[in-house]
Design a protein around this motif. Structure first.
Motif, PDB file in Angstrom:
ATOM      1  N   PHE A  38       0.836  -1.203   0.000  1.00 50.79           N
ATOM      2  CA  PHE A  38       0.000   0.000   0.000  1.00 50.79           C
ATOM      3  C   PHE A  38       0.870   1.253   0.000  1.00 50.79           C
ATOM      4  O   PHE A  38       0.616   2.201  -0.748  1.00 50.79           O
ATOM      5  N   ASP A  39       1.914   1.252   0.808  1.00 52.53           N
ATOM      6  CA  ASP A  39       2.836   2.379   0.880  1.00 52.53           C
ATOM      7  C   ASP A  39       3.538   2.591  -0.457  1.00 52.53           C
ATOM      8  O   ASP A  39       3.683   3.722  -0.929  1.00 52.53           O
ATOM      9  N   ASN A  40       3.973   1.515  -1.098  1.00 55.02           N
ATOM     10  CA  ASN A  40       4.614   1.618  -2.417  1.00 55.02           C
ATOM     11  C   ASN A  40       3.651   2.177  -3.463  1.00 55.02           C
ATOM     12  O   ASN A  40       4.047   2.993  -4.299  1.00 55.02           O
ATOM     13  N   LEU A  41       2.390   1.744  -3.417  1.00 57.58           N
ATOM     14  CA  LEU A  41       1.385   2.240  -4.362  1.00 57.58           C
ATOM     15  C   LEU A  41       1.169   3.741  -4.172  1.00 57.58           C
ATOM     16  O   LEU A  41       1.164   4.501  -5.148  1.00 57.58           O
ATOM     17  N   ILE A  42       1.007   4.161  -2.932  1.00 54.49           N
ATOM     18  CA  ILE A  42       0.821   5.591  -2.660  1.00 54.49           C
ATOM     19  C   ILE A  42       2.034   6.376  -3.149  1.00 54.49           C
ATOM     20  O   ILE A  42       1.898   7.456  -3.729  1.00 54.49           O
ATOM     21  N   MET A 101       8.186  10.713  19.153  1.00 59.20           N
ATOM     22  CA  MET A 101       7.966  10.625  17.709  1.00 59.20           C
ATOM     23  C   MET A 101       6.667   9.890  17.402  1.00 59.20           C
ATOM     24  O   MET A 101       5.919  10.277  16.493  1.00 59.20           O
ATOM     25  N   ILE A 102       6.375   8.841  18.149  1.00 54.95           N
ATOM     26  CA  ILE A 102       5.114   8.112  17.949  1.00 54.95           C
ATOM     27  C   ILE A 102       3.929   9.042  18.209  1.00 54.95           C
ATOM     28  O   ILE A 102       2.977   9.100  17.423  1.00 54.95           O
ATOM     29  N   MET A 103       4.004   9.800  19.299  1.00 55.01           N
ATOM     30  CA  MET A 103       2.900  10.713  19.631  1.00 55.01           C
ATOM     31  C   MET A 103       2.796  11.858  18.612  1.00 55.01           C
ATOM     32  O   MET A 103       1.694  12.228  18.200  1.00 55.01           O
ATOM     33  N   ILE A 104       3.924  12.391  18.191  1.00 55.57           N
ATOM     34  CA  ILE A 104       3.911  13.462  17.187  1.00 55.57           C
ATOM     35  C   ILE A 104       3.281  12.963  15.893  1.00 55.57           C
ATOM     36  O   ILE A 104       2.414  13.621  15.312  1.00 55.57           O
ATOM     37  N   ALA A 105       3.705  11.787  15.429  1.00 51.61           N
ATOM     38  CA  ALA A 105       3.167  11.237  14.185  1.00 51.61           C
ATOM     39  C   ALA A 105       1.686  10.895  14.325  1.00 51.61           C
ATOM     40  O   ALA A 105       0.900  11.125  13.401  1.00 51.61           O
ATOM     41  N   TYR A 153       1.610   9.494   7.935  1.00 57.10           N
ATOM     42  CA  TYR A 153       1.988   9.664   9.340  1.00 57.10           C
ATOM     43  C   TYR A 153       1.552   8.464  10.179  1.00 57.10           C
ATOM     44  O   TYR A 153       2.257   8.065  11.105  1.00 57.10           O
ATOM     45  N   PHE A 154       0.408   7.882   9.859  1.00 57.98           N
ATOM     46  CA  PHE A 154      -0.037   6.696  10.595  1.00 57.98           C
ATOM     47  C   PHE A 154       0.903   5.517  10.322  1.00 57.98           C
ATOM     48  O   PHE A 154       1.233   4.753  11.241  1.00 57.98           O
ATOM     49  N   LEU A 155       1.353   5.384   9.078  1.00 54.64           N
ATOM     50  CA  LEU A 155       2.329   4.339   8.764  1.00 54.64           C
ATOM     51  C   LEU A 155       3.645   4.577   9.505  1.00 54.64           C
ATOM     52  O   LEU A 155       4.324   3.623   9.902  1.00 54.64           O
ATOM     53  N   THR A 156       3.989   5.835   9.729  1.00 55.35           N
ATOM     54  CA  THR A 156       5.185   6.166  10.517  1.00 55.35           C
ATOM     55  C   THR A 156       5.012   5.708  11.960  1.00 55.35           C
ATOM     56  O   THR A 156       5.955   5.205  12.575  1.00 55.35           O
ATOM     57  N   THR A 173       8.357   6.302   7.146  1.00 56.18           N
ATOM     58  CA  THR A 173       8.542   4.855   7.033  1.00 56.18           C
ATOM     59  C   THR A 173       9.913   4.464   6.506  1.00 56.18           C
ATOM     60  O   THR A 173      10.358   3.346   6.719  1.00 56.18           O
ATOM     61  N   GLY A 174      10.605   5.367   5.837  1.00 54.58           N
ATOM     62  CA  GLY A 174      11.906   5.026   5.285  1.00 54.58           C
ATOM     63  C   GLY A 174      13.042   5.947   5.691  1.00 54.58           C
ATOM     64  O   GLY A 174      14.146   5.816   5.190  1.00 54.58           O
ATOM     65  N   VAL A 175      12.784   6.897   6.598  1.00 51.53           N
ATOM     66  CA  VAL A 175      13.816   7.865   6.975  1.00 51.53           C
ATOM     67  C   VAL A 175      14.073   7.775   8.475  1.00 51.53           C
ATOM     68  O   VAL A 175      13.191   8.052   9.295  1.00 51.53           O
ATOM     69  N   LEU A 176      15.305   7.369   8.802  1.00 56.03           N
ATOM     70  CA  LEU A 176      15.713   7.282  10.203  1.00 56.03           C
ATOM     71  C   LEU A 176      15.898   8.671  10.797  1.00 56.03           C
ATOM     72  O   LEU A 176      16.315   9.605  10.106  1.00 56.03           O
ATOM     73  N   ASP A 177      15.593   8.795  12.091  1.00 54.94           N
ATOM     74  CA  ASP A 177      15.838  10.033  12.814  1.00 54.94           C
ATOM     75  C   ASP A 177      17.328  10.231  12.967  1.00 54.94           C
ATOM     76  O   ASP A 177      18.078   9.284  13.176  1.00 54.94           O
ATOM     77  N   GLY A 178      17.765  11.447  12.854  1.00 52.48           N
ATOM     78  CA  GLY A 178      19.179  11.757  13.029  1.00 52.48           C
ATOM     79  C   GLY A 178      19.618  12.801  12.045  1.00 52.48           C
ATOM     80  O   GLY A 178      18.839  13.262  11.205  1.00 52.48           O
TER      81      GLY A 178
END
Length: 191
Positions: free
Chosen positions: A20-24, A104-108, A161-164, A178-183
């Motif tokens: 689903f993420d790839n399709l979007i 981060m979970i709460m922010i997303a 954001y929900f997928l995050t 979903t594909g970007v690490l924090d830092g």
């Protein structure tokens, strides 16, 4: 991710969520590329018509308005996917790993809820415009067609954001998307 990896996005989410993420991702990329190219073409053709033939195209402004709305609201989902949203992280950066992860979970999650609320409110607005039956003066088609991209863009961003949130709940690392690490990259320079 490097620039070459951005061209061929592949979701790290498992199973159906990843598909689903790839399709979007593919839909967003197409909308953004087509929108920018069509806007450039439309503007160039209008300039040639105005200076070459003495009269511009009467519908150019309306088409560019449509494309700006499309690009803007497809772009917010793309920015969320790439972790390119604005961050004010002075307090966040000073937290220990586990606290940053839950922050981060709460922010997303909160951002996702706000995006879904905005999608709903904008859908109500588009429904109201649809009921009024207004049309574009030059092109002659219903105005609601222009604004349909607003709730779609907000919904896609809310989904991203929900997928995050899901990615952060299922991973030991902290993810901005979903594909970007924090830092921060070592080669970033401060302004």
């Amino acid at each position: 991710m490097t620039d070459s990896e951005n061209l061929t996005y592949h979701s790290e989410l498992p199973g159906l969520l990843g598909k689903f993420d790839n399709l979007i991702s593919k839909v967003e990329a197409f909308m953004l590329a087509a929108g920018v190219l069509l806007m450039a073409l439309n503007t160039c053709v209008n300039v040639v018509a105005r200076f070459g033939f003495g009269q511009g195209l009467f519908f150019t402004g309306e088409i560019n308005r449509i494309l700006i709305i499309l690009i803007t609201f497809a772009g917010i989902g793309y920015a969320a996917r790439q972790g390119r949203h604005i961050r004010m992280s002075a307090i966040y950066d000073s937290l220990p790993h586990q606290a940053r992860k839950w922050a981060m979970i709460m922010i997303a999650l909160i951002t996702s809820c706000i995006m879904f609320l905005l999608a709903w409110l904008s859908f109500e607005y588009v429904s109201d415009v649809f009921k009024r039956g207004r049309i574009l003066p030059a092109l002659g088609f219903p105005i609601w067609w222009i604004y349909i991209w607003v709730p779609i863009g907000f919904a896609i961003t809310g989904i991203q954001y929900f997928l995050t949130v899901i990615k952060n709940l299922t991973s030991k690392d902290i993810y901005l998307s979903t594909g970007v690490l924090d830092g921060y990259a070592d080669d970033e320079s401060e302004v």
